[in-house]
Design an enzyme around this catalytic site. Structure first.
Site, mmCIF file in Angstrom:
data_model
loop_
_atom_site.group_PDB
_atom_site.id
_atom_site.type_symbol
_atom_site.label_atom_id
_atom_site.label_comp_id
_atom_site.label_asym_id
_atom_site.label_seq_id
_atom_site.Cartn_x
_atom_site.Cartn_y
_atom_site.Cartn_z
ATOM 1 N N GLU A 102 36.919 -9.653 10.996
ATOM 2 C CA GLU A 102 37.651 -10.931 10.480
ATOM 3 C C GLU A 102 36.634 -12.197 10.616
ATOM 4 O OE1 GLU A 102 41.704 -8.832 12.567
ATOM 5 O OE2 GLU A 102 40.679 -10.334 13.664
ATOM 6 N N HIS B 210 49.267 -8.493 14.093
ATOM 7 C CA HIS B 210 49.029 -7.171 14.030
ATOM 8 C C HIS B 210 50.300 -6.648 14.353
ATOM 9 C CE1 HIS B 210 47.608 -3.351 15.648
ATOM 10 N NE2 HIS B 210 46.512 -3.484 14.845
ATOM 11 N N CYS C 183 45.648 -11.150 13.272
ATOM 12 C CA CYS C 183 45.573 -9.847 14.063
ATOM 13 C C CYS C 183 46.317 -10.238 15.356
ATOM 14 C CB CYS C 183 44.121 -9.541 14.306
ATOM 15 S SG CYS C 183 44.014 -7.834 14.960
#
Length: 449
Positions: A279, A386, A366
């Site tokens: 990421e 996430h 996330c």
């Protein structure tokens, strides 16, 4: 398939590293159909690889991944992350005199060792990331050439992506009688009879691919060859990989224009031990390709951080050194351990509060939307995250989109969807045309709508 991964381990404790001293029949992975994760899934973010068989655990597969000045960082880090998560022992080796290198997009990475220390080792796989001049730096390394040529002669696996098939392997004579592909910009350099316009090509122990946008499937193809289809499927599921039949959904609420007063947008990316490297690096690479001014800031006491899968990243500055500056956009990467460390930073909390009160843009991916929620920055906002933490966002949670924009807030489920997230930022800051141009350079299929 139900997948239960081990809980995350705390980030390793380490002293600040001193970067200066220191023929295969393969079922094509595009047929993968890993189930999409839902908010009720038992999947959690973890730094532990999927469990493999006992023999694989006691004798891990060894992978050599060389890097040099100008290596494409997205490709290198995606390969490192995916192969380590699959269970491989990946050695990142510098072909330069020093271990720290500056990648093609300016990301500073630190190798595990020098290529000269690998000359007498045997590897199950040698894989070359692309990028320029990185591919040329690899080509000109005589030690790497000898290691890779021996690998091919002894019928062990090797691979290359982007420019590396044409710029590195071709001069070494390692493409003979093998079908190959590479980045479209270098395709005309390949032998015409053997060149194939496909994203992934496997031929007689050699696997080649086209660019950063195909790096996940390239890495999973290599993981399947090393560990089998079931392990590759587990990794694909963990990464929230979508299939070609999935509709990539980006949802926008309270749509407004992101104006930055006609200057190059300043983007702050805070990082910590345990941050998710794919990421972090994807955000840096794509936003810099779009000509944003990206500042990577460490919340630790050192510039060097150890990311979730052991990748060593060197930040541009300490967060304490940029706390008095205003940034057009602040983006928080995920990773369970990294998110926990980011959430404890008083400086970051102050910056996020100021960002919100000043009406500037901020976002998270996330697991890190949990930080925004903790600081009250998701109130009356729509967001995603996430699947393992999505229910913590409560009424504002959106579970049917990989990227969600609400006014000047942008969030994503992270991991493999980070490319969509970064391109969505480019589109909002610079327009759809530039986002499409960046995607083309990545060899990434940009959504038509």
């Amino acid at each position: 398939m139900s997948l239960l991964l081990l809980p995350p381990k705390p980030p390793p404790t380490f002293s600040p590293f001193t970067v200066a001293t220191s023929s295969i029949t393969l079922k094509p992975l595009p047929s993968f159909k890993p189930p999409r994760c839902t908010p009720n899934s038992t999947l959690s973010i973890s730094v532990s690889p999927p469990t493999t068989d006992t023999n694989a655990t006691t004798t891990p597969k060894k992978v050599l991944l060389p890097i040099g000045f100008g290596t494409e960082e997205m490709e290198a880090v995606i390969l490192i992350h995916v192969l380590r998560r699959a269970g491989a022992h990946v050695t990142v080796a510098s072909v330069e005199p020093q271990l720290q290198i500056e990648a093609a997009g300016g990301t500073k990475l630190v190798a595990d060792t020098s290529i000269s220390d690998c000359s007498n080792q045997i590897f199950d796989l040698i894989v070359l990331p692309g990028g320029m001049p990185g591919s040329a730096r690899l080509r000109d390394c005589d030690v790497l050439r000898r290691i890779t040529c021996k690998q091919a002669e002894e019928n062990r696996l090797y691979g290359a992506i982007n420019a590396a098939p044409a710029v590195t392997l071709l001069p070494w004579g390692l493409l003979k009688r093998r079908k190959i592909t590479c980045h479209p910009a270098f395709f005309d350099k390949l032998p015409t009879f053997w060149a194939v316009k496909t994203n992934i090509q496997v031929s007689k122990g050699l696997t080649t691919s086209r660019g950063p946008g195909t790096a996940y499937m390239f890495a999973l193809t290599l993981a399947e060859q090393l560990f089998g289809e079931s392990v590759a499927r587990e990794v694909a599921e963990f990464l929230l990989m979508r299939t070609s039949g999935d509709n990539v959904s980006k949802k926008e609420f309270n749509e407004i224009e992101w104006s930055v007063d006609h200057h190059s947008p300043s983007v702050l990316i805070p990082i910590a031990h345990g941050s998710e490297e794919i990421e972090v690096v994807t955000l840096i690479d794509i936003l810099r390709r779009a000509k944003a001014n990206v500042i990577v800031a460490s919340v630790e006491k050192t510039l060097g951080v150890m990311a979730s899968q052991g990748t060593k990243i060197v930040a541009d500055k300490l967060l304490s050194d940029v706390q008095e500056s205003a940034h057009d956009l602040i983006i928080l990467p995920g990773g369970t351990a990294g998110t926990q460390r980011l959430s404890k930073s008083r400086i970051l909390k102050k910056l996020l509060k100021e960002q919100n009160s000043a009406g500037r843009i901020y976002g998270a991916v996330c697991s890190s939307p949990a930080i925004l929620h903790k600081h009250g920055l998701l109130k009356d906002k729509k967001a995603t995250a996430h699947p393992s933490i999505l229910d913590k966002l409560k009424d504002g949670a959106v579970n049917d989109a990989v990227v969600v924009i609400d006014g000047k807030l942008i969030t994503s489920e992270g991991l493999a969807s980070i490319t969509d997230f970064a391109l969505a930022i480019v589109s909002k800051l610079f327009g759809n045309g530039r986002a499409r141009c960046v995607a083309e350079g990545l060899v990434f299929e940009y959504p038509k709508k």
